[in-house]
Design a protein around this motif. Structure first.
Motif, mmCIF file in Angstrom:
data_model
loop_
_atom_site.group_PDB
_atom_site.id
_atom_site.type_symbol
_atom_site.label_atom_id
_atom_site.label_comp_id
_atom_site.label_asym_id
_atom_site.label_seq_id
_atom_site.Cartn_x
_atom_site.Cartn_y
_atom_site.Cartn_z
ATOM 1 N N UNK A 52 54.755 95.448 -4.860
ATOM 2 C CA UNK A 52 55.268 95.233 -6.210
ATOM 3 C C UNK A 52 55.663 93.758 -6.346
ATOM 4 N N UNK A 53 55.942 93.289 -7.551
ATOM 5 C CA UNK A 53 56.355 91.891 -7.704
ATOM 6 C C UNK A 53 57.610 91.541 -6.892
ATOM 7 N N UNK A 54 58.490 92.498 -6.687
ATOM 8 C CA UNK A 54 59.717 92.236 -5.942
ATOM 9 C C UNK A 54 59.633 92.534 -4.462
ATOM 10 N N UNK A 55 58.538 93.079 -3.996
ATOM 11 C CA UNK A 55 58.427 93.436 -2.588
ATOM 12 C C UNK A 55 57.563 94.658 -2.371
ATOM 13 N N UNK A 56 58.091 95.611 -1.641
ATOM 14 C CA UNK A 56 57.343 96.817 -1.292
ATOM 15 C C UNK A 56 58.099 98.050 -1.768
ATOM 16 N N UNK A 79 60.773 89.438 1.507
ATOM 17 C CA UNK A 79 61.347 88.539 2.516
ATOM 18 C C UNK A 79 61.859 89.283 3.743
ATOM 19 N N UNK A 80 62.059 90.576 3.642
ATOM 20 C CA UNK A 80 62.533 91.371 4.777
ATOM 21 C C UNK A 80 61.397 91.940 5.621
ATOM 22 N N UNK A 81 60.171 91.837 5.140
ATOM 23 C CA UNK A 81 59.032 92.381 5.884
ATOM 24 C C UNK A 81 58.749 91.516 7.107
ATOM 25 N N UNK A 89 51.101 99.465 8.452
ATOM 26 C CA UNK A 89 52.516 99.448 8.083
ATOM 27 C C UNK A 89 53.298 100.267 9.093
ATOM 28 N N UNK A 90 54.495 99.781 9.428
ATOM 29 C CA UNK A 90 55.387 100.475 10.352
ATOM 30 C C UNK A 90 56.793 100.417 9.774
ATOM 31 N N UNK A 91 57.559 101.482 9.968
ATOM 32 C CA UNK A 91 58.920 101.533 9.473
ATOM 33 C C UNK A 91 59.839 102.054 10.568
ATOM 34 N N UNK A 102 63.960 98.206 9.878
ATOM 35 C CA UNK A 102 62.921 97.163 9.948
ATOM 36 C C UNK A 102 61.646 97.708 9.315
ATOM 37 N N UNK A 103 60.947 96.819 8.647
ATOM 38 C CA UNK A 103 59.682 97.175 8.003
ATOM 39 C C UNK A 103 58.643 96.144 8.429
ATOM 40 N N UNK A 104 57.520 96.622 8.941
ATOM 41 C CA UNK A 104 56.431 95.764 9.378
ATOM 42 C C UNK A 104 55.250 95.950 8.431
ATOM 43 N N UNK A 105 54.694 94.841 7.980
ATOM 44 C CA UNK A 105 53.563 94.886 7.061
ATOM 45 C C UNK A 105 52.453 93.986 7.567
ATOM 46 N N UNK A 106 51.197 94.326 7.262
ATOM 47 C CA UNK A 106 50.099 93.441 7.635
ATOM 48 C C UNK A 106 50.173 92.145 6.839
#
Length: 110
Positions: A52-56, A79-81, A89-91, A102-106
């Motif tokens: 989304x425009x603000x993040x995920x 900014x937290x990804x 994706x991992x959470x 923690x959130x991991x994104x490609x």
């Protein structure tokens, strides 16, 4: 002394693998408690994530993550990804299923 050093090395080695994703890269130790069978970090389906425009926006249903027992929607700032090591994706949920730690994104290509 040598046996103590050996025990310390074995303990350290087992801790290092406790935070590994299934593809072999390591979750940050701050993020993951446990191991691949009972830990709080896990790959989640890409269909659960919307950029989304603000993040995920992460929408999880039971079965999407081992700790999830009911539907959740998390809004996570971009900014937290953290960088995913395998393009998935991992959470990490801790201390409970209601708290994304923690959130991991490609990496996103532009």
């Amino acid at each position: 002394m040598r046996s103590i050093l050996t025990c310390v090395m074995i303990a350290y080695a087992s801790l290092a693998t406790a935070h590994d994703a299934p593809s072999g890269w390591s979750y940050d130790p701050y993020c993951c408690n446990g191991d691949s069978h009972n830990g709080d970090c896990q790959m989640i389906p890409s269909k659960s994530v919307a950029v989304t425009p603000g993040g995920y926006r992460v929408t999880l249903l039971p079965g999407d993550h081992r700790l999830v027992t009911h539907a959740h929607v998390f809004l996570l700032p971009i900014t937290k990804a953290m960088q995913s090591g395998d393009n998935d994706y991992h959470l990490c949920l801790f201390p409970n299923e209601d708290t994304p730690r923690c959130f991991y994104a490609p990496e996103m290509g532009y």
